[in-house]
Design a protein around this motif. Structure first.
Motif, PDB file in Angstrom:
ATOM      1  N   PRO A  22       0.796  -1.220   0.000  1.00 40.23           N
ATOM      2  CA  PRO A  22       0.000   0.000   0.000  1.00 40.23           C
ATOM      3  C   PRO A  22       0.839   1.285   0.000  1.00 40.23           C
ATOM      4  CG  PRO A  22       0.091  -0.937   2.191  1.00 40.23           C
ATOM      5  CD  PRO A  22       0.796  -1.883   1.304  1.00 40.23           C
ATOM      6  N   THR A  23       2.071   1.247   0.413  1.00 36.55           N
ATOM      7  CA  THR A  23       2.853   2.488   0.436  1.00 36.55           C
ATOM      8  C   THR A  23       3.733   2.553  -0.805  1.00 36.55           C
ATOM      9  OG1 THR A  23       4.690   1.471   1.601  1.00 36.55           O
ATOM     10  CG2 THR A  23       2.944   2.408   2.957  1.00 36.55           C
ATOM     11  N   ALA A  71       6.801   2.912  -0.709  1.00 35.06           N
ATOM     12  CA  ALA A  71       7.988   2.119  -0.402  1.00 35.06           C
ATOM     13  C   ALA A  71       7.829   0.702  -0.926  1.00 35.06           C
ATOM     14  CB  ALA A  71       8.234   2.104   1.102  1.00 35.06           C
ATOM     15  N   ASP A  72       6.616   0.159  -0.816  1.00 35.93           N
ATOM     16  CA  ASP A  72       6.383  -1.193  -1.322  1.00 35.93           C
ATOM     17  C   ASP A  72       6.575  -1.247  -2.830  1.00 35.93           C
ATOM     18  OD1 ASP A  72       5.470  -2.729   1.079  1.00 35.93           O
ATOM     19  OD2 ASP A  72       4.079  -1.055   1.168  1.00 35.93           O
ATOM     20  N   MET A  84       8.643   0.515  -4.469  1.00 31.00           N
ATOM     21  CA  MET A  84      10.081   0.556  -4.734  1.00 31.00           C
ATOM     22  C   MET A  84      10.702  -0.844  -4.703  1.00 31.00           C
ATOM     23  SD  MET A  84      10.936   3.690  -5.105  1.00 31.00           S
ATOM     24  CE  MET A  84       9.695   4.957  -5.216  1.00 31.00           C
ATOM     25  N   LEU A  85      10.027  -1.776  -4.045  1.00 36.63           N
ATOM     26  CA  LEU A  85      10.566  -3.133  -3.961  1.00 36.63           C
ATOM     27  C   LEU A  85      10.681  -3.773  -5.335  1.00 36.63           C
ATOM     28  CD1 LEU A  85       8.700  -4.500  -0.825  1.00 36.63           C
ATOM     29  CD2 LEU A  85      11.019  -3.677  -0.996  1.00 36.63           C
ATOM     30  N   VAL A 112      14.642   6.036  -5.903  1.00 35.87           N
ATOM     31  CA  VAL A 112      14.507   6.594  -4.566  1.00 35.87           C
ATOM     32  C   VAL A 112      14.694   8.110  -4.594  1.00 35.87           C
ATOM     33  CG1 VAL A 112      15.527   6.614  -2.270  1.00 35.87           C
ATOM     34  CG2 VAL A 112      15.145   4.461  -3.447  1.00 35.87           C
ATOM     35  N   ARG A 113      15.665   8.577  -5.377  1.00 29.80           N
ATOM     36  CA  ARG A 113      15.963  10.005  -5.383  1.00 29.80           C
ATOM     37  C   ARG A 113      14.955  10.823  -6.168  1.00 29.80           C
ATOM     38  NH1 ARG A 113      21.346  11.116  -3.793  1.00 29.80           N
ATOM     39  NH2 ARG A 113      21.247  10.320  -1.684  1.00 29.80           N
ATOM     40  N   TRP A 118      10.431   8.992  -6.131  1.00 30.95           N
ATOM     41  CA  TRP A 118       9.699   8.752  -4.883  1.00 30.95           C
ATOM     42  C   TRP A 118       9.315  10.083  -4.263  1.00 30.95           C
ATOM     43  CZ3 TRP A 118      11.876   5.029  -0.572  1.00 30.95           C
ATOM     44  CH2 TRP A 118      10.847   4.768   0.352  1.00 30.95           C
ATOM     45  N   PRO A 119       8.019  10.406  -4.230  1.00 34.77           N
ATOM     46  CA  PRO A 119       7.607  11.680  -3.650  1.00 34.77           C
ATOM     47  C   PRO A 119       8.024  11.784  -2.181  1.00 34.77           C
ATOM     48  CG  PRO A 119       5.706  10.309  -4.195  1.00 34.77           C
ATOM     49  CD  PRO A 119       6.903   9.624  -4.734  1.00 34.77           C
ATOM     50  N   ASN A 120       8.301  13.008  -1.747  1.00 36.50           N
ATOM     51  CA  ASN A 120       8.808  13.194  -0.395  1.00 36.50           C
ATOM     52  C   ASN A 120       7.800  12.887   0.697  1.00 36.50           C
ATOM     53  OD1 ASN A 120      11.479  13.711   0.216  1.00 36.50           O
ATOM     54  ND2 ASN A 120      11.394  15.587  -1.003  1.00 36.50           N
ATOM     55  N   GLU A 146       4.463  10.563   1.866  1.00 38.06           N
ATOM     56  CA  GLU A 146       3.630   9.413   1.567  1.00 38.06           C
ATOM     57  C   GLU A 146       2.206   9.924   1.438  1.00 38.06           C
ATOM     58  OE1 GLU A 146       3.724   6.171   1.021  1.00 38.06           O
ATOM     59  OE2 GLU A 146       5.906   6.199   0.886  1.00 38.06           O
ATOM     60  N   ASP A 165      -2.332   0.538   5.359  1.00 37.38           N
ATOM     61  CA  ASP A 165      -1.521   0.301   6.568  1.00 37.38           C
ATOM     62  C   ASP A 165      -1.762   1.353   7.643  1.00 37.38           C
ATOM     63  OD1 ASP A 165       1.644  -1.364   6.172  1.00 37.38           O
ATOM     64  OD2 ASP A 165      -0.404  -2.031   5.864  1.00 37.38           O
TER      65      ASP A 165
END
Lengths: 92, 169, 99
Positions: A27-28, A30-31, A33-34, A78-79, A82-84, A86, A92
């Motif tokens: 859901p995030t 970050a997930d 990015m995996l 990541v740089r 990926w928005p700063n 969430e 979650d």
């Protein structure tokens, strides 16, 4: 041995497909990015299996480039991508 | 560029040359006719790398001792995580810990941070000047002993002494 | 099949098992940090075993070297990605799951 190589390559492809569920659903962020991690290792393994199955050593060089690019992709992800903040804390 | 305070860096520079030699040999599958460009490329790579990353202290023997340790522990890391994945109850109790560095900044710290991400149950999350934040998969495990062992091995590899710990972990 | 073939097949299948563990962990584990644990460690072991399984079949030492080089590069990339993603998640305030 060729059927084994190809079976395993297809198996890894299915793994990749199943892993995509997580990438799509989060859901995030970050997930999501995996995906970089998942694709990095699995794609390299598939290429190495295909190189062996079909006797095309050049595919190993493709795997090598993939391995090199994996690190670069991750930094770019990541740089830059990926928005700063969430924005989607939907589950979650 | 070459010597730091009269220290003899030649063994380290030559071992870098050897490393690039092996790399070129691998990349070209040992094709003999490639060496006329490979030779100059290796010299250039050694010169560039010496400027960009001046040779520090690196103990090859300790590095060679680290390799089997790392291979075995990372295999155990894989088995450990696979066991948790397939266990119906997914046994784990994650916790975020702060580990006060005793290694010098730079390469030794980065080397340690990267290694522990592949060792059982630990994932380096944030690397600071003096603190390494580590996500631990199982707070009941003996991760501290593991971290200290890695730290000591890395210290020996970079010929560095560990700072005296100020207690707080 | 020769003895080498059996060894190679066993290593390859074991490698595939760890890839499966990584994917199942990615789907099952409760938060991004634990998922990273699963994916990073299991997939790297999986690739390592596959590299070994292919290396015993390799026809030249330089081919073995290339396979090992690829694995080392993936290890480095994997450790960096795990660090970057988990640091990013922490800085963006994603809480870790606790039992």
């Amino acid at each position: 041995m060729q059927p084994l190589y190809l079976t395993l390559a297809v198996f890894l492809l299915l793994n990749l497909g199943a892993g995509m569920w997580r990438v799509v659903h989060g859901p995030t962020n970050a997930d999501r990015m995996l995906a970089a991690q998942l694709f990095g290792t699995t794609a390299v393994a598939i290429l190495l299996l295909l190189a062996q199955a079909y006797g095309i050593p050049a595919l190993r060089d493709v795997a090598l480039v993939f391995a090199l690019l994996a690190a670069v992709t991750a930094v770019a992800f990541v740089r830059i991508a990926w928005p700063n903040r969430e924005t989607d804390h939907d589950a979650d | 560029m070459i010597s730091v305070k009269g220290k003899n860096n030649w063994p380290l520079i030559i071992s870098r040359g050897g490393l690039f030699f092996v790399l070129w040999w691998i990349l070209t599958d040992g094709v003999a006719s490639s060496w006329w460009i490979g030779g100059p490329a290796i010299l250039l790579a050694v010169a560039t790398s010496t400027i960009l990353l001046p040779p520090g202290s690196f103990v090859w023997y300790e590095f060679l001792k680290f390799v089997p340790f790392f291979l075995l522990r990372s295999l155990l890391g894989g088995i450990d995580v696979a066991w948790r994945v397939f266990h119906p109850a997914m046994p784990m109790s994650p916790v975020l810990i702060e580990y006060t560095h005793r290694l010098p900044t730079g390469m030794p710290q980065v080397f340690m941070a990267n290694s522990i991400s592949l060792l059982p149950g630990t994932l380096s999350t944030e690397l600071d000047q003096d603190v390494l934040k580590i996500h631990v998969l199982d707070s009941q495990g003996n991760f501290l002993a593991e971290l200290e062992e890695v730290e000591q091995r890395v210290a020996r590899m970079f010929d560095a002494s560990l700072k005296v710990s100020e207690g707080g972990r | 099949m020769t003895l080498i073939d059996y060894l190679s097949a066993a290593l390859l299948i074991a490698g595939a098992f760890f890839f499966l563990a990584g994917t199942v962990g990615l789907l099952r584990f409760p938060d991004v940090y634990t998922r990273l644990h699963a994916l990073t460690k299991a997939d790297n072991v999986g690739l390592g075993l596959m590299v070994m399984g292919l290396a015993v079949q390799a026809k030249s030492w330089s081919a073995v070297g290339k396979l090992v080089l690829i694995w080392i590069l993936v290890l480095l990339a994997g450790a960096s990605i795990a660090h970057l993603v988990s640091r990013g998640a922490l800085q963006r305030g994603i809480d870790l799951w606790r039992r």
